[in-house]
Design an enzyme around this catalytic site. Structure first.
Site, short mmCIF file in Angstrom:
data_model
loop_
_atom_site.label_atom_id
_atom_site.label_comp_id
_atom_site.label_asym_id
_atom_site.label_seq_id
_atom_site.Cartn_x
_atom_site.Cartn_y
_atom_site.Cartn_z
N ASP A 45 20.56 41.28 27.76
CA ASP A 45 20.87 40.97 26.36
C ASP A 45 19.75 41.47 25.46
O ASP A 45 19.23 40.75 24.62
CB ASP A 45 21.11 39.47 26.19
CG ASP A 45 21.87 39.15 24.90
OD1 ASP A 45 22.51 40.07 24.34
OD2 ASP A 45 21.83 37.99 24.46
N GLY B 142 15.43 28.79 13.71
CA GLY B 142 16.50 29.67 14.18
C GLY B 142 17.56 28.90 14.91
O GLY B 142 17.44 27.69 15.13
N GLY C 264 23.09 30.70 20.54
CA GLY C 264 24.19 30.14 21.29
C GLY C 264 23.73 28.93 22.07
O GLY C 264 24.50 28.01 22.33
N LYS D 208 19.27 24.98 18.83
CA LYS D 208 18.38 25.23 17.70
C LYS D 208 16.98 25.57 18.17
O LYS D 208 16.54 25.13 19.23
CB LYS D 208 18.34 24.00 16.80
CG LYS D 208 19.68 23.78 16.11
CD LYS D 208 19.63 22.63 15.16
CE LYS D 208 20.91 22.65 14.32
NZ LYS D 208 21.42 21.32 14.05
N LYS E 205 12.91 25.53 21.91
CA LYS E 205 14.36 25.76 21.96
C LYS E 205 14.99 24.49 22.46
O LYS E 205 14.75 24.07 23.59
CB LYS E 205 14.65 26.84 23.01
CG LYS E 205 14.93 28.20 22.49
CD LYS E 205 15.43 29.03 23.67
CE LYS E 205 15.97 30.35 23.23
NZ LYS E 205 16.61 31.04 24.35
#
Ligand SMILES: *[C@@H]1O[C@H](CO)[C@@H](O)[C@H](O)[C@H]1NC(C)=O
Ligand SMILES: *[C@@H]1O[C@H](CO)[C@@H](O)[C@H](O)[C@H]1NC(C)=O
Ligand SMILES: *[C@@H]1O[C@H](CO)[C@@H](O)[C@H](O)[C@H]1NC(C)=O
Length: 949
Positions: A741, A624, A627, A630, A645
């Site tokens: 979010d 994935g 913002g 990766k 991440k």
């Protein structure tokens, strides 16, 4: 002050000193430069308090507004390399201490109200490349010392009140390309020494009090493209014959300069494009050699020229404007000037022959429609053949009409979200895509054209290319000619194919424009930047872009906040350094060692361990991208599958999110939250390691492409899991956390399709009571989150409540029920569902890939979702109500529909427990605004009932 207050203060102090101790061990700004900045601030007047963070902490590492720094190899200190305080409402003077900033490259104070002199000490800063002091009220004379700046590329001091001569020492500015000194009170001659400047392209000295003669030697300037000196008084001087031989010249503008003598013959200059010698006292006839074919504009009006209009004006393919108005020209009106011009598109030509003594008009005088011929004030309008010329003899204003609105949308789009920031990009190939543009005020200072329309498209292509945008991303909202003539253009820059620019894009656009890192095609001449309006983005990215900054990030955070938030924000500002180098990592390395003190239960991995887990971050391991950077799937040495991440090298906010996430996640444990396994922080790398979710994101499972659509029971269970995860954040996290979010791609599914809420990067900690124990009902904060999921009220008021998360979760519920995306083809899911609901037929919108059984369950779930998505905050249920209602709905499902019943025991047990603990905790420490509701939630069903506070 109560003891709670004392404790908070003590903790704040400890946290702050903790941070600075560490920074002090790392690098700090050169003390001379710190003093210089303090002196600079001292002599500025800052009514808007834009520089309020100047003075706290270290300029470079605490990221003072408008200050950018660099590291110099083997130098113990950091150095200030840029001051960018463009349009910051500053007045006062520029302190001489600026000269102590020995590594400064950019000195940018344009569009402020500075007064006083340009201090001579500026001449000490030999590293300077860019001085932009235009648009102030600076006075005094130009210091000779500026001539020492051998690296200076651009000097913009236009639009001030600077007087005195142009120093001869400027002849030493061997790197200078742009000398923009127009609109001042400069006097004396233009020094002929400027001809020694090897790189000078643009010399703009118009609107001063310069006197003659014009130096012939200027013709020897090797690269001179534009000489614009209108509105000076070179009285008695003529235009040196040498000017006919400046091979690089594109534009010569000497309007209203009291020049005498003859019009020079400029026909030998190969790409000459623009000539303005109007309002002088030039005599004689017009030279008969043909000018270069690039010429767009010839203005010889208001002189004493005699003879006839020569035929050499014919056959100039680029000609837009020819004026010989107000001379003593006689003979016939020339009939063929347009003969070589192709009038396609918007091409037009204006021929202004007014107020001469032209007395004949050729028999077959038939200019095309695109050609305007003006003959008013010539005998030809009063003599016998006047009737033929009648329509050409009207006095006509010549101004190009300013452009109206751009192309109108042919498709009717639903209105964009009502926050006032979103709008349609009229040039976008995707109709109805709502996006937030950046506004750019732009002015062509010395354009080589006199009509913009035919060049508009070329300009758009040129500028879009320079800004690395697609042409449709750039929209010219309006343009208008101003005195000069200069062309003022208001642009909107839209993100490509998405709603928002990311931080790197905003920073890059600003750097390209405000750092003059781009050069327009010659025909457009130099530009100036009038403003760069961040609008929405000013709140979004305050720490990276200082201009337009209304609320300092730091102050904003401090204002409505708690101890941990202070720690995180202060620390995070430490390493927001200049972006385009990897120097921003200056003090990053040591950062996590500080956090690791507080972070327990999470493991610190080495970079090598991370590389091994992902086969060196092989692309095949990538699962994935967000913002932040990766996301990879990795296998740790012990066989555990994890999601890694990896922060983007250029993700400016990454550092901040990184700290926030570690700090928060290490303290949160709930079966419906993704748990943090560890992190890695080595040199330039930051990574977060999470438990791996084999079933990916909820969004993936709702997409049209999914092979095994989720059953209704499973969807309901996912909704319940997500609601419980968020309820935990609201009630159990200490202090309470609003996710901010919530979206389908932040809800992950484990191997048993248990929902786990992910990504706390945007979380902001919830409010604490002040010393009196009263609690603000909201935190006023910057808007974050994802379009389509944003609480409309939050967006409007910037007031964050826990029911902003309720709205976003409601959108996720609607996605679960309909399979739609929140915004798809310009349609907003909330609006679509409401329309269908009001029409009484919801069967068309329920996702046909599942069969809700019994159908009442779907209806009840839908009505819950719609209540969550009400516009008014107070009309929405609380998270506890939602959990309760979902549990009720689930209990209505027949056996077997509830596919994941094995998990229910722990879930609801934990919840009950959490609720009771919450009530006890709140009395003592944190009163969160919803807890009064939780107790009554039992009676509040069916959901949506507003529980009074
Ligand atoms: C420069 O000065 C002229 C003459 O005073 C004025 O008309 C013009 O608007 C000024 N231009 C700018 C950009 O200030
Ligand atoms: C002059 O015209 C030629 C041909 O149209 C073009 O290629 C060139 O770029 C023009 N030069 C300038 C300075 O506009
Ligand atoms: C920002 O957007 C650009 C292009 O749209 C992309 O290449 C870049 O990776 C993005 N950066 C971040 C930090 O997301």
């Amino acid at each position: 002050m109560g003891s709670l207050g004392n404790i908070l203060c003590a903790v704040i102090l400890i946290v702050l000193s903790f941070c600075y101790v560490d920074v002090a061990r790392g690098q700090t700004t050169d003390p001379n430069e710190v003093n210089a900045l303090k002196a600079i601030k001292g002599s500025l007047v800052d009514p808007m308090n834009n520089l309020k963070n100047w003075g706290s902490g270290d300029p470079c590492t605490s990221r003072w507004t408008g200050i950018f720094c660099d590291k110099i190899p083997s130098d113990p200190y950091l150095h200030v390399t840029e001051i960018q305080l463009f349009k910051t409402n500053l007045s006062g003077t520029l302190a001489p201490e600026v000269g102590l900033l020995s590594q400064l490259k950019t000195l940018d104070f344009m569009w402020n109200n500075l007064t006083g002199n340009i201090p001579k000490e500026v001449g000490n800063i030999t590293t300077l490349k860019l001085i932009t002091l235009n648009g102030n009220q600076l006075s005094g004379s130009l210091p000779d010392e500026i001539g020492y700046l051998v690296n200076l590329n651009r000097l913009q001091i236009d639009q001030n009140n600077i007087s005195g001569p142009i120093p001869k020492s400027f002849a030493n500015l061997t790197s200078i390309r742009h000398l923009h000194m127009n609109n001042n009170s400069l006097s004396g001659q233009i020094p002929s020494e400027l001809s020694r400047l090897p790189a000078l392209f643009h010399l703009l000295v118009d609107n001063n009090n310069l006197s003659g003669p014009l130096p012939p030697k200027l013709a020897e300037t090797p690269s001179l493209k534009i000489l614009q000196a209108d509105n000076n008084n070179f009285s008695g001087s003529s235009i040196p014959a040498e000017y006919s031989n400046i091979p690089t010249l594109l534009k010569l503008s000497l309007r209203n300069c009291s020049l005498q003598g003859a019009v020079p013959d400029l026909s030998g200059i190969p790409e000459f494009g623009y000539l303005d010698l109007s309002w002088n006292q030039l005599k004689g006839s017009i030279p008969t050699n043909r000018l270069a074919s690039n010429i767009t504009t010839i203005d010889l009006s208001h002189n004493f020229l005699n003879g006839t209009i020569p035929s050499n004006f014919s056959g100039l393919p680029s000609l837009q404007f020819l004026s010989v108005q107000g001379n003593l020209l006689n003979g016939a009106v020339p009939p063929t000037i347009w003969s070589n011009i192709t009038f396609t598109g918007n091409r037009t030509l204006v021929l202004d022959f007014q107020n001469n003594t032209l007395d004949t008009i050729p028999a077959a005088f038939e200019p095309p429609e695109a050609v305007t011929v003006l003959l008013y004030g010539n005998p030809v309008c009063t003599t016998s053949n006047a009737s033929r010329a009648a329509n050409l003899c009207q006095p006509t204003p010549l101004n190009e009409a300013p452009s109206g609105r751009g192309p109108q949308l042919s498709i009717i789009c639903a209105p964009c979200p009502t926050d006032g920031n979103y709008e349609y990009n009229p040039s976008s190939p995707l109709p109805c895509l709502c996006a937030v543009p950046l506004g750019v005020g732009f002015r062509l200072k010395s354009p080589g054209i006199s009509e913009f329309r035919p060049y508009k498209e070329a300009f758009e292509i040129n500028l879009a290319h320079l800004l690395d945008l697609l042409v449709y991303q750039l929209y010219i909202e309006r343009y208008i000619w101003e005195a000069g003539p200069r062309l003022n253009i208001h642009l909107k820059l839209f993100p490509s194919n998405t709603s928002l620019f990311n931080v790197s894009e905003v920073v890059q656009l600003r750097e390209l424009l405000a750092g003059w890192q781009i050069t327009l095609a010659d025909v457009f001449g130099p530009y100036e930047l009038l403003n760069f309006t961040l609008g929405y983005y000013a709140d979004e990215f305050p720490t990276v872009v200082s201009t337009g900054l209304k609320k300092s990030a730091l102050a904003g955070i401090l204002a409505g906040t708690i101890v941990a938030a202070i720690a995180v924000s202060v620390v995070s500002t430490i390493f927001i350094m200049r972006k385009h180098t990897n120097r921003r990592t200056v003090s990053r390395r040591s950062l996590l060692s500080r956090f690791s003190v507080k972070v327990d239960g999470v493991k610190c991995f080495t970079f090598d361990e991370m590389a091994a887990a992902t086969s060196d971050f092989n692309i095949s391991a990538q699962v994935g991208q967000g913002g932040y950077g990766k996301v990879y799937k990795g296998n740790l040495a012990d066989g555990t599958a994890v999601a890694i991440k990896r922060a983007h090298e250029s993700s400016l906010q990454g550092s901040k999110e990184f700290c926030t996430e570690i700090e928060l996640l290490s303290r949160l444990h709930h079966r419906n939250l993704v748990s943090l396994v560890g992190y890695c922080d080595e040199e330039d790398e930051q990574m977060l390691v999470y438990e791996f979710m084999p079933n990916g994101t909820l969004r993936d499972h709702l997409s049209a492409k999914t092979e095994r659509p989720l059953s209704f029971g499973r969807r309901l269970h996912i909704a319940l899991g997500a609601a419980k995860g968020i309820l935990y954040l609201h009630t159990e996290a200490d202090p309470p956390i609003f996710h901010r979010d919530v979206k389908a791609s932040n809800i992950l599914l484990d191997s048993k399709f248990v929902a786990k809420v992910a990504d706390f990067g945007l979380s902001r900690l919830a409010p604490v009571p002040d010393v009196e124990g009263t609690l603000p009902a909201h935190i006023s904060t910057v808007v974050k989150g994802t379009p389509g999921y944003l609480d409309p009220e939050y967006f409007l008021t910037h007031k964050l409540t826990e029911r902003s998360d309720v709205y976003s979760l409601g959108v996720v519920f609607l996605e679960l029920l309909t399979g739609m995306k929140p915004i798809q083809h310009g349609k907003n899911i909330v609006r679509e569902v409401n329309i269908a609901y009001q029409s009484g037929d919801i069967s068309g919108i329920i996702d046909s890939r599942m069969s809700p059984n019994p159908p009442e369950c779907a209806m009840r779930f839908l009505s819950l979702a719609m209540k969550c998505c009400r516009d008014e905050t107070d009309d929405r249920p609380y998270m506890a109500d939602i959990v309760r209602e979902l549990e009720t709905i689930r209990s209505m499902l027949p056996e077997g529909e509830d596919l994941v019943s094995e998990t229910t025991g722990t879930g609801s047990g934990a919840l009950t427990k959490s609720m009771s603990t919450t009530s006890t905790t709140t009395g003592v420490l944190f009163v969160s605004s919803h807890t009064s509701g939780t107790g009554q939630a039992n009676s509040g069903i069916p959901s949506g009932t507003v529980v009074p506070r």
